[in-house]
Enzyme design. Structure first.
Site, PDB file in Angstrom:
ATOM      1  CD  GLU A  30      78.067  65.900  66.060  1.00  0.00           C
ATOM      2  OE1 GLU A  30      78.156  66.355  67.209  1.00  0.00           O
ATOM      3  OE2 GLU A  30      77.949  66.589  65.054  1.00  0.00           O
ATOM      4  N   PRO A  31      76.133  64.576  69.600  1.00  0.00           N
ATOM      5  CG  PRO A  31      76.579  64.749  71.898  1.00  0.00           C
ATOM      6  CD  PRO A  31      77.025  64.029  70.645  1.00  0.00           C
ATOM      7  CD  GLN A  32      79.612  67.197  70.671  1.00  0.00           C
ATOM      8  OE1 GLN A  32      79.255  66.390  69.825  1.00  0.00           O
ATOM      9  NE2 GLN A  32      80.272  66.838  71.759  1.00  0.00           N
ATOM     10  CD  GLN A  44      78.410  72.186  65.936  1.00  0.00           C
ATOM     11  OE1 GLN A  44      77.970  71.294  65.208  1.00  0.00           O
ATOM     12  NE2 GLN A  44      79.701  72.296  66.219  1.00  0.00           N
ATOM     13  CB  CYS A  81      85.061  71.485  61.801  1.00  0.00           C
ATOM     14  SG  CYS A  81      84.360  70.114  62.752  1.00  0.00           S
TER      15      CYS A  81
END
EC number: 1.2.1.70
Length: 427
Positions: free
Chosen positions: A110-112, A116, A50
């Site tokens: 941020e870990p995401q 991804q 995003c």
């Protein structure tokens, strides 16, 4: 062939433009299949979230990557180029490492994003769009991200409300697998709370929402990780006793969890402790609940002060992480150069072997023709030496003619070092 990173993110492009060039896995698979028929670019990975869309590719020049990104989204190159950033080789490697480590994210650390990027590589590999060289760069970036995570504090402090609630639950309760969590309302905030807690391995999540459809949507997203149960909103008070952790964020104009209801729930729980987090403004939970023994009640202001402090700690840790990423990028680049030098050395040795074989064959022919052996050997030695040293002589002459004398001095010092070493071996 160079390694390029080219794309847009939350800092360079509006959400409208980011929407125009966003890719989902299905669309990427179709584009990659098309690429295999028309291989303008056939060694690439596309990371699309995003907040960013980036193409990492091995290509002759960056314009090839830019043209592909514009064409794939039906955009004019001149329109897109105003919002893109591009990096090549060393800078591109450093950028990829920063992205994978969360250092380039909207939410620092941020870990995401690592997951991804890994998914993006997997999609490209399944489409046979990744060469061994490109794969090595990504694997090293994952190694760098792991080092940043394990050796710095850049990702160890909660800096979002959802993550802060999950971290708070782990601080209050030591065994997450035994916890039952209730989220009151299934909006964006509580969806993040539920997802974080599901990832952390809680035992069960109760979803209580006015709209059953939204509750079911959230349940589908987390059901593969945790047991889920959907409650009607009218069942909220009667089920409070079942929850060890309650996160409420309804947006209601009145309080939906009363002091009396919580007191009744505590009695049914035999006064086992409860963590209650009120993320709503106006508040969902009657403030008087905080006076009950065994209840830990946190509001938005409580969490925000923790988040602000944690963000400051992350920024401080990010300095250390940036240094680490730069060092690891340098290591990878050095390794690549050594590999390239190895192939050049092998080619140089092969050329030397060919020259030796040619001169040896010529010398043998002269000996068979009856020429003087000493003269033949002397000519063989002279001709071979001249041919082997010719490339080095050319490089030295070219370096001496350059305006910058440092290259010539480097070559000269290097050769002198080799000569000195050889003299020592003869002694």
């Amino acid at each position: 062939m160079s390694f390029f990173a080219l794309g847009v993110n939350h800092q360079t492009a509006s959400v409208e433009l980011r929407e125009q060039i966003a890719f989902n896995p299905e669309r990427l698979n179709a584009l990659f299949a098309e690429q295999s028929q028309h291989p303008v670019l056939n060694d690439m990975v596309v990371v699309s979230t995003c907040n960013r869309t980036e193409v990492y590719a091995m290509a002759e020049h960056a314009d090839m990557v830019l043209d592909w990104l514009a064409h794939a989204n039906g955009l004019d190159v001149n329109q897109l180029i105003k919002h893109t950033y591009r990096y090549e080789d060393a800078q591109a490697i450093t950028h990829l490492m920063r992205v994978a480590s969360g250092l380039d994210s909207l939410m620092l650390g941020e870990p995401q994003i690592l997951g991804q990027v890994k998914q993006a590589l997997s999609i490209a590999k399944e489409a046979h769009m990744v060469s061994p060289a490109l794969n090595r760069i990504f694997e090293y970036a994952f190694y760098a991200a792991k080092r940043v995570r394990s050796e710095t504090a850049v990702g160890s402090h909660a800096v979002s409300m959802g993550y802060a609630v999950a971290q708070l639950a782990l601080q209050v309760f030591s065994q997450p697998q035994e916890l039952t969590v209730m989220v009151v309302a299934a909006g964006e905030m509580n969806s993040l709370v539920a997802k974080h807690l599901a990832e952390m391995g809680v035992g069960k999540i109760l979803i209580c929402n006015r709209s059953r459809e939204r509750a079911e949507n959230l349940a589908q997203e987390i059901a593969h990780q945790v047991e889920v149960e959907i409650l009607e909103f009218s069942e909220l008070a009667s089920n409070l006793y079942r929850a060890d952790v309650i996160s409420s964020c309804t947006g209601s104009l009145y309080q939906v969890i009363s002091y009396r209801d919580v007191k009744t729930a505590l009695k049914k729980r035999r006064y086992q402790q409860m963590l209650m987090v009120d993320l709503a403004v106006p508040r969902d939970i009657e403030p008087k609940v905080a006076s009950l023994d065994g209840v830990y009640l946190y509001g938005v202001d409580d969490l925000q002060s923790v988040i602000d402090e944690n963000l400051a700690q992350r920024r401080q840790a990010a300095v250390e992480a940036e240094i680490m990423v730069n060092q690891l990028a340098t290591q990878l680049i050095t390794h690549q150069k050594v590999q390239q030098a190895g192939s050049t050395i092998a080619a140089y040795r092969e050329q030397g072997q060919h020259l030796t074989e040619y001169e040896l064959r010529l010398a043998l022919e002269h000996l068979q023709a009856g020429k003087d052996a000493a003269e033949v050997l002397q000519n063989f030695s002279h001709r071979l030496t001249q041919k082997l040293l010719h490339p080095t002589s050319i490089l030295l002459k070219q370096a001496a003619q350059e305006e910058d004398p440092s290259y010539f001095e480097w070559l000269q010092d290097g050769l002198q070092g080799i000569f000195d070493h050889q003299r020592k071996l003869k002694k």
